[in-house]
Design a protein around this motif. Structure first.
Motif, short mmCIF file in Angstrom:
data_model
loop_
_atom_site.label_atom_id
_atom_site.label_comp_id
_atom_site.label_asym_id
_atom_site.label_seq_id
_atom_site.Cartn_x
_atom_site.Cartn_y
_atom_site.Cartn_z
N PRO A 180 6.41 5.51 -12.55
CA PRO A 180 6.29 5.63 -11.10
C PRO A 180 4.86 5.64 -10.58
CG PRO A 180 6.69 7.78 -12.06
CD PRO A 180 6.71 6.79 -13.21
N THR A 181 3.86 5.48 -11.44
CA THR A 181 2.47 5.58 -10.99
C THR A 181 2.12 4.52 -9.97
OG1 THR A 181 1.84 6.51 -13.15
CG2 THR A 181 0.07 5.68 -11.74
N SER A 182 2.33 3.26 -10.33
CA SER A 182 1.99 2.18 -9.40
C SER A 182 2.88 2.21 -8.17
CB SER A 182 2.10 0.82 -10.10
OG SER A 182 3.40 0.64 -10.63
N VAL A 183 4.14 2.62 -8.34
CA VAL A 183 5.04 2.73 -7.20
C VAL A 183 4.54 3.81 -6.24
CG1 VAL A 183 7.38 3.36 -6.50
CG2 VAL A 183 7.04 1.87 -8.46
N SER A 184 4.01 4.90 -6.80
CA SER A 184 3.47 5.97 -5.96
C SER A 184 2.32 5.46 -5.10
CB SER A 184 2.99 7.14 -6.83
OG SER A 184 4.04 7.70 -7.57
N VAL A 185 1.41 4.72 -5.73
CA VAL A 185 0.27 4.17 -4.98
C VAL A 185 0.76 3.18 -3.93
CG1 VAL A 185 -1.87 2.85 -5.15
CG2 VAL A 185 -1.29 4.51 -6.93
N LEU A 186 1.75 2.35 -4.29
CA LEU A 186 2.28 1.37 -3.34
C LEU A 186 2.86 2.07 -2.12
CD1 LEU A 186 3.08 -1.59 -2.68
CD2 LEU A 186 5.24 -1.14 -3.87
N LEU A 187 3.67 3.10 -2.35
CA LEU A 187 4.28 3.82 -1.22
C LEU A 187 3.22 4.56 -0.40
CD1 LEU A 187 7.52 5.23 -2.91
CD2 LEU A 187 7.30 3.27 -1.37
N GLU A 188 2.24 5.17 -1.08
CA GLU A 188 1.17 5.86 -0.36
C GLU A 188 0.40 4.91 0.54
OE1 GLU A 188 -1.45 7.75 -3.05
OE2 GLU A 188 0.02 9.21 -3.77
N ASP A 189 0.02 3.76 -0.01
CA ASP A 189 -0.77 2.81 0.78
C ASP A 189 0.04 2.19 1.90
OD1 ASP A 189 -2.93 3.33 -0.81
OD2 ASP A 189 -2.71 1.56 -2.07
N SER A 190 1.32 1.94 1.64
CA SER A 190 2.18 1.41 2.72
C SER A 190 2.30 2.42 3.85
CB SER A 190 3.57 1.08 2.17
OG SER A 190 3.50 0.10 1.14
N ALA A 191 2.49 3.69 3.47
CA ALA A 191 2.56 4.75 4.48
C ALA A 191 1.22 4.90 5.19
CB ALA A 191 2.96 6.07 3.83
N ALA A 192 0.12 4.69 4.46
CA ALA A 192 -1.20 4.82 5.07
C ALA A 192 -1.41 3.77 6.15
CB ALA A 192 -2.28 4.70 4.00
N LEU A 193 -1.00 2.53 5.87
CA LEU A 193 -1.16 1.47 6.87
C LEU A 193 -0.28 1.74 8.09
CD1 LEU A 193 -1.32 -1.74 4.65
CD2 LEU A 193 -3.19 -0.60 5.83
N ALA A 194 0.94 2.19 7.85
CA ALA A 194 1.81 2.54 8.98
C ALA A 194 1.25 3.72 9.76
CB ALA A 194 3.22 2.86 8.47
N GLY A 195 0.69 4.70 9.04
CA GLY A 195 0.09 5.85 9.72
C GLY A 195 -1.12 5.46 10.55
N LEU A 196 -1.92 4.55 10.05
CA LEU A 196 -3.07 4.07 10.82
C LEU A 196 -2.63 3.40 12.12
CD1 LEU A 196 -5.23 2.59 7.91
CD2 LEU A 196 -5.81 4.58 9.30
N THR A 197 -1.54 2.65 12.03
CA THR A 197 -1.01 2.01 13.23
C THR A 197 -0.55 3.05 14.25
OG1 THR A 197 -0.28 0.12 11.90
CG2 THR A 197 0.70 0.36 14.08
N LEU A 198 0.13 4.10 13.76
CA LEU A 198 0.58 5.17 14.66
C LEU A 198 -0.60 5.91 15.27
CD1 LEU A 198 3.53 6.61 12.53
CD2 LEU A 198 3.71 5.29 14.66
N ALA A 199 -1.64 6.16 14.46
CA ALA A 199 -2.82 6.86 14.98
C ALA A 199 -3.52 6.01 16.04
CB ALA A 199 -3.78 7.19 13.84
#
Length: 365
Positions: free
Chosen positions: A197-216
């Motif tokens: 799950p390591t790479s999957v964790s990074v993928l989900l974190e970064d996807s959430a980060a981009l969505a969070g940046l859009t919300l901010a």
């Protein structure tokens, strides 16, 4: 339906399964399993290191921008990046510690320790990121925050952060997509079944980060356009919801791996079919598999051997079949083969309790 008719139906089903598993097995990678594991380990380490560098720089910039602008959304994003930076450190620790070789106290190695650290990442995402985002949003909606400082610094930091997160996401996506391609699976199915799950964790974190940046960005922009800090608070709360969703997905993946997932169903079918074709085997009674680390599978099979075999024949057959399974599937690390009578009532009851039916007999050749 008579017992003879049932056996015929089961044999037909098994023949279809054998044809499918042969096709699937042909797609699976062969070769040096240790070399493949080292390659995947290096790729995972590169993914985590790239994410760590990006998140550390972004966290510093967002914190400064949050202090300058007084924005709740920006503060939530700063907490998000701080949590992500902390998470990459945990993932690196998990990668390093799970790679230790087996020893007397841990005969199957330390592979599952990776899941412990990745589960802590999920907890950290929620505890350090989501809860802080909820707090900032509620505080703003209650009127305790929301100054009118110039948001220009916030926009600049969000733009730079978006670029850096996109670079990190590209690496994570490249690894996850490559792993899915190697497994012959769609990306979504690979994420659900993965034992690393390591790479999957990074993928989900970064996807959430981009969505969070859009919300901010939306929160900052609407605050500036309307003059109402409520939009900033709503943006912060939505970021908290986003982080909670990511934490729940990661938590579920790692919880299943810690409890003990069955191996890839295609591998299980191929193992059953291959054992059933062995000339010494009368019946494949039961197969239990479990993942105990990245690309590491434990196989336990209960087999009804032909009565004419001697004990020496059975011993040699077990050694040969175990070796064949390791050669067919590089992820198989340990194989345990147990001779049993297929008509034992207690064993039959246990198998039916687990699967709802007894394993079908091998197809006749």
């Amino acid at each position: 339906m008579t017992e003879h008719q049932t056996e015929q139906t089961d044999r037909q089903a098994e023949q279809q399964t054998e044809q499918q598993t042969e096709q699937q097995a042909g797609r699976r990678p062969q070769g040096d399993d240790q070399g493949t594991r080292r390659g995947r380990h290096r790729e995972s380490m590169l993914t985590v290191l790239l994410a760590l560098g990006a998140n550390l720089g972004i966290a510093v910039a967002k914190t400064a921008a949050a202090l300058i602008t007084g924005s709740a959304s920006m503060a939530a994003e700063a907490a998000h990046s701080v949590a992500d930076t902390f998470n990459e450190v945990l993932l690196m620790v998990g990668l390093r510690r799970s790679g230790r070789p087996a020893d007397r106290r841990h005969p199957l190695g330390y592979g599952k320790e990776r899941y412990i650290w990745t589960l802590l990442v999920a907890v950290a995402i929620f505890g350090m990121g989501a809860l802080f985002a909820f707090y900032q949003g509620v505080q703003t909606l209650l009127g305790h925050r929301g100054g009118e400082a110039d948001p220009l610094a916030g926009y600049a930091v969000l733009a730079v952060s978006f670029v850096l997160e996109a670079i990190s996401l590209r690496q994570a996506w490249r690894q996850v997509r490559g792993d899915a391609r190697d497994e012959g699976l769609p990306v979504r199915t690979h994420i659900r079944r993965t034992d690393d799950p390591t790479s999957v964790s990074v993928l989900l974190e970064d996807s959430a980060a981009l969505a969070g940046l859009t919300l901010a960005f939306a929160g900052l922009g609407l605050h500036q356009l309307t003059g109402s800090a409520a939009w900033d608070g709503v943006g912060s709360i939505l970021i908290g919801v986003l982080l909670t969703a990511v934490a729940l997905v990661l938590g579920r993946i790692n919880l299943n791996l810690l409890v003990g997932n069955q191996a890839d169903p295609r591998l299980v079918r191929d193992v059953r079919a291959h054992l059933g074709r062995a000339p010494e085997i009368e019946w494949v009674v039961d197969i239990v598999t479990m993942t105990f680390g990245a690309d590491r599978v434990l196989v336990c099979a209960r087999l009804d051997f032909r009565d004419a075999l001697t004990s020496a024949d059975v011993e040699r057959a077990c050694v040969r079949m175990a070796q064949e399974l390791r050669e067919r599937h590089e992820e198989i690390d340990e194989v345990f083969l147990e001779p049993v009578p297929r008509d034992d009532p207690e064993l039959r009851h246990r198998v039916i309790a687990r699967y709802g039916r007894v394993a079908p007999p091998p197809s006749s050749s």
